[in-house]
Design a protein around this motif. Structure first.
Motif, PDB file in Angstrom:
ATOM      1  N   LYS A 190      -2.650 -28.444 -29.880  1.00  0.00           N
ATOM      2  CA  LYS A 190      -1.268 -28.054 -30.147  1.00  0.00           C
ATOM      3  C   LYS A 190      -1.079 -26.583 -29.792  1.00  0.00           C
ATOM      4  CE  LYS A 190      -0.208 -31.308 -33.895  1.00  0.00           C
ATOM      5  NZ  LYS A 190       0.280 -31.455 -35.289  1.00  0.00           N
ATOM      6  N   ASP A 191       0.114 -26.279 -29.268  1.00  0.00           N
ATOM      7  CA  ASP A 191       0.455 -24.887 -28.981  1.00  0.00           C
ATOM      8  C   ASP A 191       1.962 -24.776 -28.806  1.00  0.00           C
ATOM      9  OD1 ASP A 191       0.223 -22.159 -28.489  1.00  0.00           O
ATOM     10  OD2 ASP A 191      -1.517 -22.418 -27.187  1.00  0.00           O
ATOM     11  N   THR A 192       2.417 -23.552 -28.553  1.00  0.00           N
ATOM     12  CA  THR A 192       3.840 -23.265 -28.382  1.00  0.00           C
ATOM     13  C   THR A 192       4.242 -23.467 -26.930  1.00  0.00           C
ATOM     14  OG1 THR A 192       3.849 -21.677 -30.209  1.00  0.00           O
ATOM     15  CG2 THR A 192       5.596 -21.453 -28.554  1.00  0.00           C
ATOM     16  N   LEU A 203      14.164 -18.197 -22.616  1.00  0.00           N
ATOM     17  CA  LEU A 203      13.326 -19.303 -23.044  1.00  0.00           C
ATOM     18  C   LEU A 203      13.511 -19.584 -24.530  1.00  0.00           C
ATOM     19  CD1 LEU A 203       9.978 -18.585 -21.169  1.00  0.00           C
ATOM     20  CD2 LEU A 203      11.624 -20.392 -20.671  1.00  0.00           C
ATOM     21  N   GLU A 204      13.528 -20.847 -24.850  1.00  0.00           N
ATOM     22  CA  GLU A 204      13.546 -21.298 -26.239  1.00  0.00           C
ATOM     23  C   GLU A 204      12.144 -21.824 -26.543  1.00  0.00           C
ATOM     24  OE1 GLU A 204      15.526 -21.975 -29.857  1.00  0.00           O
ATOM     25  OE2 GLU A 204      16.576 -21.379 -28.016  1.00  0.00           O
ATOM     26  N   PHE A 205      11.512 -21.324 -27.597  1.00  0.00           N
ATOM     27  CA  PHE A 205      10.125 -21.677 -27.893  1.00  0.00           C
ATOM     28  C   PHE A 205      10.048 -22.715 -29.002  1.00  0.00           C
ATOM     29  CE2 PHE A 205       9.968 -17.453 -26.002  1.00  0.00           C
ATOM     30  CZ  PHE A 205       9.010 -17.643 -25.018  1.00  0.00           C
ATOM     31  N   VAL A 206       9.174 -23.685 -28.800  1.00  0.00           N
ATOM     32  CA  VAL A 206       8.931 -24.722 -29.794  1.00  0.00           C
ATOM     33  C   VAL A 206       7.448 -24.685 -30.142  1.00  0.00           C
ATOM     34  CG1 VAL A 206       9.017 -27.181 -30.310  1.00  0.00           C
ATOM     35  CG2 VAL A 206      10.796 -26.142 -28.883  1.00  0.00           C
ATOM     36  N   GLU A 207       7.168 -24.501 -31.421  1.00  0.00           N
ATOM     37  CA  GLU A 207       5.787 -24.357 -31.873  1.00  0.00           C
ATOM     38  C   GLU A 207       5.148 -25.710 -32.170  1.00  0.00           C
ATOM     39  OE1 GLU A 207       6.070 -21.943 -35.327  1.00  0.00           O
ATOM     40  OE2 GLU A 207       6.701 -20.137 -34.241  1.00  0.00           O
ATOM     41  N   GLY A 208       3.833 -25.756 -32.032  1.00  0.00           N
ATOM     42  CA  GLY A 208       3.052 -26.880 -32.523  1.00  0.00           C
ATOM     43  C   GLY A 208       3.249 -28.193 -31.808  1.00  0.00           C
ATOM     44  N   LEU A 209       3.516 -28.163 -30.479  1.00  0.00           N
ATOM     45  CA  LEU A 209       3.651 -29.411 -29.728  1.00  0.00           C
ATOM     46  C   LEU A 209       2.277 -29.877 -29.271  1.00  0.00           C
ATOM     47  CD1 LEU A 209       6.841 -28.819 -27.553  1.00  0.00           C
ATOM     48  CD2 LEU A 209       6.623 -30.099 -29.678  1.00  0.00           C
ATOM     49  N   ALA A 210       2.006 -31.166 -29.478  1.00  0.00           N
ATOM     50  CA  ALA A 210       0.715 -31.728 -29.088  1.00  0.00           C
ATOM     51  C   ALA A 210       0.676 -31.965 -27.584  1.00  0.00           C
ATOM     52  CB  ALA A 210       0.470 -33.038 -29.835  1.00  0.00           C
ATOM     53  N   PHE A 211      -0.461 -31.639 -26.974  1.00  0.00           N
ATOM     54  CA  PHE A 211      -0.658 -31.870 -25.550  1.00  0.00           C
ATOM     55  C   PHE A 211      -2.150 -32.030 -25.296  1.00  0.00           C
ATOM     56  CE2 PHE A 211      -1.548 -27.451 -25.983  1.00  0.00           C
ATOM     57  CZ  PHE A 211      -2.348 -27.055 -24.917  1.00  0.00           C
TER      58      PHE A 211
END
Length: 457
Positions: A190-192, A203-211
């Motif tokens: 997971k990361d931003t 940019l709009e940042f979204v935290e904790g997305l799984a990849f």
């Protein structure tokens, strides 16, 4: 004293509710979008200015055929006891569209071009340390440089999600095996992620997305240093389609593809950034266990004003997994299951024979399409449309999205092909229609739109 404590507790409770409500409102109002980068547009990092429009069409068609042939000649393959292959098997191919995102924070924040795939389970990019990585033009992602990076841990109480991952040394591992021999192996992380915003282009940042952080990747196709991985928008829990539900997408994403050859910019939009204008129709998305493609129900087809009268089972998905009709922006053109294609071909031949147009041999003009005619004066006024009769909706495809116009060759060709196993609505026929996928409601909405005006993120 008791009253003071009671009042203080109520105050904290109210503040918590207000804070939660505020965060919820912010999430719902968050506006996310990606610029869709067509592989053969000047904005693409692999753009070749020396190719003609016809050469770009044929190259896109070749990639699409490779994808579809591999996808429909597939046998599930086990890969041992420690790591489980994602099933059903999928292929790696150069998609028609890329998106640009950033991954990580601090010194570890890097921008990447990822292939967009509505038929994939997991977003991934190549990471250091690389046991075996293909050469890419953008730096490999370095988890050690991003303070927001975490591996997804696992335990008996917190197992790896679904059946696609396996726990090794308390970390979730995956192996995606693609048809044709390509594969990628790594850890679920997971990361931003950084997305474009419609407000000022920041940019709009979204935290904790799984990849997927891939450490061992082998590709059998030519990639020219791009992409740096895949962005998955399929129906799985780990795809961005579902992950962004809690970050303002409302379970909805949308695109409007300009006609092939246009240099206009278009965007992949999420949530409140989606605006549907004009007459909107809807048809159900059919969820299928273990399948992340967007299947819909096709009942019949009309050529011009003539309904062909197919039996519904012609386009139905069969118990063995073949058949069905799905929407995929990664496929260049539409494929019809062979008996349906032959019936449409016969109708088009009769139609143009009545209009006195001359049919020609496609091979003579070096095209992989199956049905072509010579131009004649005022041919545009003679062109038919096609209607797809869906469950609860009628999708009208105008002639400019049905035929390839090869001006230099003096011909036009029907831009659909036959396929033995399944039917698919490809990108060429999706042009100038806005498609909105709602995974919470299991619904596809669509409406006509001039997609060349979709220029603001």
């Amino acid at each position: 004293m008791g009253k003071v404590i009671h009042s203080y507790v109520i105050f904290l409770l109210l503040m918590s509710i207000l804070l939660f409500s505020f965060e919820t409102i912010v999430a719902l109002k968050r506006i996310l979008s990606f610029e869709l980068i067509y592989h053969h547009s000047p904005r693409s990092p692999i753009y070749n200015p020396n190719l003609t429009d016809s050469q770009r069409f044929e190259e896109s068609l070749r990639l699409s055929e490779n994808r579809f042939l591999k996808l429909n000649n597939v046998e599930p393959t086990p890969v041992g006891h420690e790591i489980t292959t994602i099933r059903p098997p999928i292929i790696y191919y150069q998609a028609l569209y890329m998106v640009f995102v950033t991954i990580g924070t601090g010194n570890g924040s890097i921008g990447y071009h990822l292939d967009l795939d509505t038929g994939s389970y997991l977003t991934w990019t190549q990471c250091k340390p690389c046991i075996n990585c293909y050469v890419q033009n953008e730096p490999y992602f370095d988890p050690r440089q991003s303070p927001s990076f975490v591996d997804v841990s696992c335990s008996d109480q917190n197992p790896c999600p679904q059946r696609y991952y396996h726990c090794i040394n308390n970390r979730c591992h995956y192996q995606i095996s693609y048809i044709g021999g390509s594969r990628t192996i790594g850890t679920l992380s997971k990361d931003t992620f950084g997305f474009h915003s419609s407000h000022g282009g920041h940019l709009e940042f979204v935290e904790g997305l799984a990849f997927g952080c891939s450490h061992d990747t082998h590709l059998t196709s030519d990639h020219h240093g791009y992409p740096s991985g895949v962005m998955a928008l399929g129906l799985s829990e780990e795809s961005f389609t579902r992950q962004l539900i809690n970050h303002g997408s409302q379970g909805r994403f949308s695109y409007c593809l300009p006609p092939v050859g246009s240099n206009s910019i278009s965007f992949l939009r999420f949530g409140s950034n989606i605006v549907q204008r004009g007459p909107v129709q809807t048809t159900p998305i059919i969820p299928i266990q273990g399948v992340c493609f967007y299947y819909i129900t096709l009942n019949d087809i009309s050529v011009g004003n003539k309904r062909l009268g197919f039996e519904p089972r012609m386009f139905a998905r069969k118990p063995n997994g073949s058949g069905g009709f799905y929407v995929d922006s990664g496929s260049f053109i539409t494929y019809l299951i062979t008996p349906a294609f032959e019936r449409v071909r016969k109708e088009l031949r009769d139609y143009f024979r009545h209009k006195k147009l001359v049919e020609v041999d496609p091979q003579r003009y070096k095209t992989n399409l199956k049905l072509c005619w010579l131009f004649q004066p005022s041919y545009e006024s003679l062109m038919p449309s096609i209607t797809l009769h869906l469950q609860g909706a009628q999708m009208h495809i105008m002639w400019r999205e049905l035929f390839l116009i090869a001006w230099t060759k003096g011909i036009f060709c029907f831009a659909m092909l036959p396929q033995d196993n399944s039917s698919i609505l490809g990108a060429y026929q999706q042009a100038n229609t806005r498609f909105t996928f709602d995974v919470l409601q299991s619904q596809l909405a669509f409406n006509p739109e001039n997609c060349e005006h979709d220029s603001q993120p």
